[in-house]
Scaffold this active site. Structure first.
Site, PDB file in Angstrom:
ATOM      1  N   LYS A  13      21.493  25.987  45.116  1.00 53.43           N
ATOM      2  CA  LYS A  13      21.103  26.366  43.588  1.00 53.43           C
ATOM      3  C   LYS A  13      22.153  26.003  42.607  1.00 53.43           C
ATOM      4  O   LYS A  13      21.688  25.243  41.557  1.00 53.43           O
ATOM      5  CB  LYS A  13      20.725  27.978  43.383  1.00 53.43           C
ATOM      6  CG  LYS A  13      19.896  28.529  44.584  1.00 53.43           C
ATOM      7  CD  LYS A  13      19.762  29.901  44.296  1.00 53.43           C
ATOM      8  CE  LYS A  13      21.106  30.978  44.380  1.00 53.43           C
ATOM      9  NZ  LYS A  13      21.411  30.804  45.985  1.00 53.43           N
ATOM     10  N   ARG A  87      16.870  38.672  41.553  1.00 57.34           N
ATOM     11  CA  ARG A  87      17.101  38.947  43.100  1.00 57.34           C
ATOM     12  C   ARG A  87      16.367  40.093  43.695  1.00 57.34           C
ATOM     13  O   ARG A  87      16.682  40.230  44.667  1.00 57.34           O
ATOM     14  CB  ARG A  87      18.718  39.053  43.179  1.00 57.34           C
ATOM     15  CG  ARG A  87      19.403  37.750  43.545  1.00 57.34           C
ATOM     16  CD  ARG A  87      20.797  38.120  43.524  1.00 57.34           C
ATOM     17  NE  ARG A  87      21.634  37.512  44.619  1.00 57.34           N
ATOM     18  CZ  ARG A  87      22.481  36.388  44.134  1.00 57.34           C
ATOM     19  NH1 ARG A  87      22.342  35.903  42.944  1.00 57.34           N
ATOM     20  NH2 ARG A  87      22.927  35.684  44.889  1.00 57.34           N
ATOM     21  N   ARG A 126      32.807  25.103  51.141  1.00 61.17           N
ATOM     22  CA  ARG A 126      32.518  24.913  49.629  1.00 61.17           C
ATOM     23  C   ARG A 126      34.038  25.313  48.978  1.00 61.17           C
ATOM     24  O   ARG A 126      34.675  26.068  49.155  1.00 61.17           O
ATOM     25  CB  ARG A 126      31.551  26.229  48.971  1.00 61.17           C
ATOM     26  CG  ARG A 126      31.642  26.299  47.578  1.00 61.17           C
ATOM     27  CD  ARG A 126      30.369  26.974  46.964  1.00 61.17           C
ATOM     28  NE  ARG A 126      30.319  28.157  47.782  1.00 61.17           N
ATOM     29  CZ  ARG A 126      29.181  29.054  47.318  1.00 61.17           C
ATOM     30  NH1 ARG A 126      28.230  28.576  46.613  1.00 61.17           N
ATOM     31  NH2 ARG A 126      29.233  30.300  48.041  1.00 61.17           N
ATOM     32  N   ARG A 160      35.884  30.507  46.724  1.00 58.57           N
ATOM     33  CA  ARG A 160      35.424  32.186  46.320  1.00 58.57           C
ATOM     34  C   ARG A 160      35.875  33.365  47.531  1.00 58.57           C
ATOM     35  O   ARG A 160      35.706  32.950  48.511  1.00 58.57           O
ATOM     36  CB  ARG A 160      33.800  32.134  46.096  1.00 58.57           C
ATOM     37  CG  ARG A 160      33.495  31.540  44.924  1.00 58.57           C
ATOM     38  CD  ARG A 160      32.056  31.358  44.742  1.00 58.57           C
ATOM     39  NE  ARG A 160      30.889  32.289  45.305  1.00 58.57           N
ATOM     40  CZ  ARG A 160      29.855  32.183  45.143  1.00 58.57           C
ATOM     41  NH1 ARG A 160      29.208  31.311  44.448  1.00 58.57           N
ATOM     42  NH2 ARG A 160      28.825  33.194  45.840  1.00 58.57           N
ATOM     43  N   ARG A 171      25.532  38.678  52.800  1.00 61.72           N
ATOM     44  CA  ARG A 171      24.694  38.049  51.714  1.00 61.72           C
ATOM     45  C   ARG A 171      23.363  37.466  51.869  1.00 61.72           C
ATOM     46  O   ARG A 171      22.334  37.690  51.334  1.00 61.72           O
ATOM     47  CB  ARG A 171      25.774  37.009  50.996  1.00 61.72           C
ATOM     48  CG  ARG A 171      26.689  37.683  50.144  1.00 61.72           C
ATOM     49  CD  ARG A 171      27.949  36.350  49.887  1.00 61.72           C
ATOM     50  NE  ARG A 171      27.264  35.223  49.232  1.00 61.72           N
ATOM     51  CZ  ARG A 171      28.146  34.376  49.275  1.00 61.72           C
ATOM     52  NH1 ARG A 171      29.239  33.990  49.929  1.00 61.72           N
ATOM     53  NH2 ARG A 171      27.550  33.024  48.432  1.00 61.72           N
TER      54      ARG A 171
HETATM   55  P1  AP5 Z   1      25.970  25.759  46.104  1.00 65.15           P
HETATM   56  O1  AP5 Z   1      25.245  24.880  45.297  1.00 65.15           O
HETATM   57  O2  AP5 Z   1      27.219  26.306  45.694  1.00 65.15           O
HETATM   58  O3  AP5 Z   1      25.063  27.124  46.796  1.00 65.15           O
HETATM   59  P2  AP5 Z   1      24.316  28.264  45.881  1.00 65.15           P
HETATM   60  O4  AP5 Z   1      22.860  28.301  46.449  1.00 65.15           O
HETATM   61  O5  AP5 Z   1      24.495  28.029  44.686  1.00 65.15           O
HETATM   62  O6  AP5 Z   1      25.051  29.176  46.633  1.00 65.15           O
HETATM   63  P3  AP5 Z   1      25.757  30.646  45.896  1.00 65.15           P
HETATM   64  O7  AP5 Z   1      26.749  31.081  47.240  1.00 65.15           O
HETATM   65  O8  AP5 Z   1      26.342  30.484  44.670  1.00 65.15           O
HETATM   66  O9  AP5 Z   1      24.689  31.573  45.928  1.00 65.15           O
HETATM   67  P4  AP5 Z   1      24.860  33.096  45.951  1.00 65.15           P
HETATM   68  O10 AP5 Z   1      23.340  33.383  45.516  1.00 65.15           O
HETATM   69  O11 AP5 Z   1      25.300  33.785  47.149  1.00 65.15           O
HETATM   70  O12 AP5 Z   1      25.826  33.573  45.078  1.00 65.15           O
HETATM   71  P5  AP5 Z   1      25.966  33.985  43.336  1.00 65.15           P
HETATM   72  O13 AP5 Z   1      27.156  33.464  42.739  1.00 65.15           O
HETATM   73  O14 AP5 Z   1      24.666  33.994  42.735  1.00 65.15           O
HETATM   74  O15 AP5 Z   1      26.006  24.971  47.591  1.00 65.15           O
HETATM   75  C1  AP5 Z   1      26.743  25.593  48.495  1.00 65.15           C
HETATM   76  C2  AP5 Z   1      27.743  24.477  49.288  1.00 65.15           C
HETATM   77  O16 AP5 Z   1      26.920  23.610  49.947  1.00 65.15           O
HETATM   78  C3  AP5 Z   1      28.431  23.467  48.177  1.00 65.15           C
HETATM   79  O17 AP5 Z   1      29.725  23.226  48.757  1.00 65.15           O
HETATM   80  C4  AP5 Z   1      27.840  22.208  47.971  1.00 65.15           C
HETATM   81  O18 AP5 Z   1      28.554  21.279  47.824  1.00 65.15           O
HETATM   82  C5  AP5 Z   1      26.962  22.160  49.242  1.00 65.15           C
HETATM   83  N1  AP5 Z   1      25.590  21.645  49.135  1.00 65.15           N
HETATM   84  C6  AP5 Z   1      24.736  21.972  48.241  1.00 65.15           C
HETATM   85  N2  AP5 Z   1      23.749  21.288  48.315  1.00 65.15           N
HETATM   86  C7  AP5 Z   1      24.021  20.515  49.528  1.00 65.15           C
HETATM   87  C8  AP5 Z   1      22.862  19.788  50.498  1.00 65.15           C
HETATM   88  N3  AP5 Z   1      21.727  19.454  49.979  1.00 65.15           N
HETATM   89  N4  AP5 Z   1      23.502  19.150  51.568  1.00 65.15           N
HETATM   90  C9  AP5 Z   1      24.802  19.438  52.142  1.00 65.15           C
HETATM   91  N5  AP5 Z   1      25.658  20.350  51.363  1.00 65.15           N
HETATM   92  C10 AP5 Z   1      25.059  20.724  50.136  1.00 65.15           C
HETATM   93  O19 AP5 Z   1      26.196  35.597  43.575  1.00 65.15           O
HETATM   94  C11 AP5 Z   1      27.347  36.202  44.090  1.00 65.15           C
HETATM   95  C12 AP5 Z   1      27.252  37.664  44.080  1.00 65.15           C
HETATM   96  O20 AP5 Z   1      27.178  38.174  42.600  1.00 65.15           O
HETATM   97  C13 AP5 Z   1      26.108  38.244  45.018  1.00 65.15           C
HETATM   98  O21 AP5 Z   1      26.469  38.470  46.288  1.00 65.15           O
HETATM   99  C14 AP5 Z   1      25.939  39.545  44.180  1.00 65.15           C
HETATM  100  O22 AP5 Z   1      26.963  40.361  44.837  1.00 65.15           O
HETATM  101  C15 AP5 Z   1      26.215  39.401  42.880  1.00 65.15           C
HETATM  102  N6  AP5 Z   1      24.960  39.006  42.058  1.00 65.15           N
HETATM  103  C16 AP5 Z   1      24.685  37.629  41.414  1.00 65.15           C
HETATM  104  N7  AP5 Z   1      23.501  37.957  40.797  1.00 65.15           N
HETATM  105  C17 AP5 Z   1      22.950  39.089  41.132  1.00 65.15           C
HETATM  106  C18 AP5 Z   1      21.612  39.564  40.711  1.00 65.15           C
HETATM  107  N8  AP5 Z   1      20.586  38.902  40.049  1.00 65.15           N
HETATM  108  N9  AP5 Z   1      21.555  40.883  41.283  1.00 65.15           N
HETATM  109  C19 AP5 Z   1      22.486  41.673  42.005  1.00 65.15           C
HETATM  110  N10 AP5 Z   1      23.828  41.071  42.324  1.00 65.15           N
HETATM  111  C20 AP5 Z   1      23.977  39.693  41.694  1.00 65.15           C
END
Ligand code: AP5
Length: 217
Positions: A13, A87, A126, A160, A171
């Protein structure tokens, strides 16, 4: 154009949101990045959410809805990409209310589907640019010039604290139990499109472009 990217942790994402931001000047609204910025600033909110994030659990709906509401209100007509919000079903309902109140329509909801094994592999490799947040991977996506961010040129990178094997499991569980139930919510509205997030990064971006150019529904 206003879009929502959905998918489990590591689905890509953030990677795709950054591309859309760069290509179309859309604004990325990443709630994960907002929370990490709160933590880095040492604010009361940052301290409050730290343990929850490090355990891989979801921060409460009240906090998240308040956090995103001010950003939505401040968009002033600019297109956005929601990444990480909503979410839960209550967050999705609150988002509808916020958008309506601000006279904004959601144009597309795009789900990135990825196998669970691949997610763990992606998350464990990552690293991100400390300055602009661009996401890279030890094997799949290195900066074009080693050690220098493609987007902003910074040479500072971070990993991270919630990208550990144990936290990733929590997660993924939170995604399955609390976030996946919003898929039918958007399917019922005729907004949801699912794409193959297992493809290479450029190919995923191409699938998203095709959806953005195709008629709604
Ligand atoms: P990347 O693009 O970083 O993946 P992502 O989907 O953004 O993954 P996240 O881990 O950031 O999502 P998340 O939802 O767990 O975390 P968030 O920060 O929102 O890609 C991942 C890796 O793969 C990278 O190294 C990239 O280079 C590689 N890659 C990408 N595409 C690829 C492909 N096609 N092929 C190969 N490699 C690829 O949330 C963190 C925490 O915040 C949560 O756990 C929660 O505690 C809190 N939080 C955030 N939002 C909320 C909410 N709305 N409600 C409640 N808690 C929340």
């Amino acid at each position: 154009m206003n879009i929502l990217l959905l998918g489990p942790p590591g689905a890509g994402k953030g990677t795709q949101a950054k591309r859309l931001e760069e290509r179309y000047g859309m604004i990325q609204l990443s709630t994960g990045d907002m929370l990490r910025a709160e933590r880095a600033s040492g604010s009361a909110l940052g301290r409050q959410v730290q343990a929850i994030m490090d355990a891989g659990k979801l921060v409460s709906d009240d906090i998240m809805i308040a956090l995103i509401a001010s950003r939505i209100a401040g968009l002033k007509g600019k297109g956005f990409i929601l990444d990480g919000f909503p979410r839960t079903v209550p967050q999705a309902q609150a988002l509808d209310d916020m958008l309506e109140k601000n006279g904004i329509a959601l144009d597309r909801v795009i789900e990135l589907t990825v196998d669970e094994d691949a997610l763990i592999d992606r998350i464990s490799g990552r690293f991100s640019c400390k300055s602009c947040g661009a996401s890279y991977h030890d094997r799949y996506h290195q900066p074009k010039q080693p050690g220098r961010c493609d987007i902003c040129g910074s040479t500072d990178f971070v990993r991270r604290p919630d990208d550990t094997a144990e936290t990733v499991k929590a997660r993924l569980e939170a995604y399955r139990d609390q976030t996946a139930p919003i898929l039918p919510y958007y399917r019922a509205k005729g907004l949801l499109r699912s794409i193959d997030g297992m493809a290479e990064i450029d190919a995923v971006a191409q699938q998203i472009e095709t959806i953005l150019k195709s008629p709604r529904g």
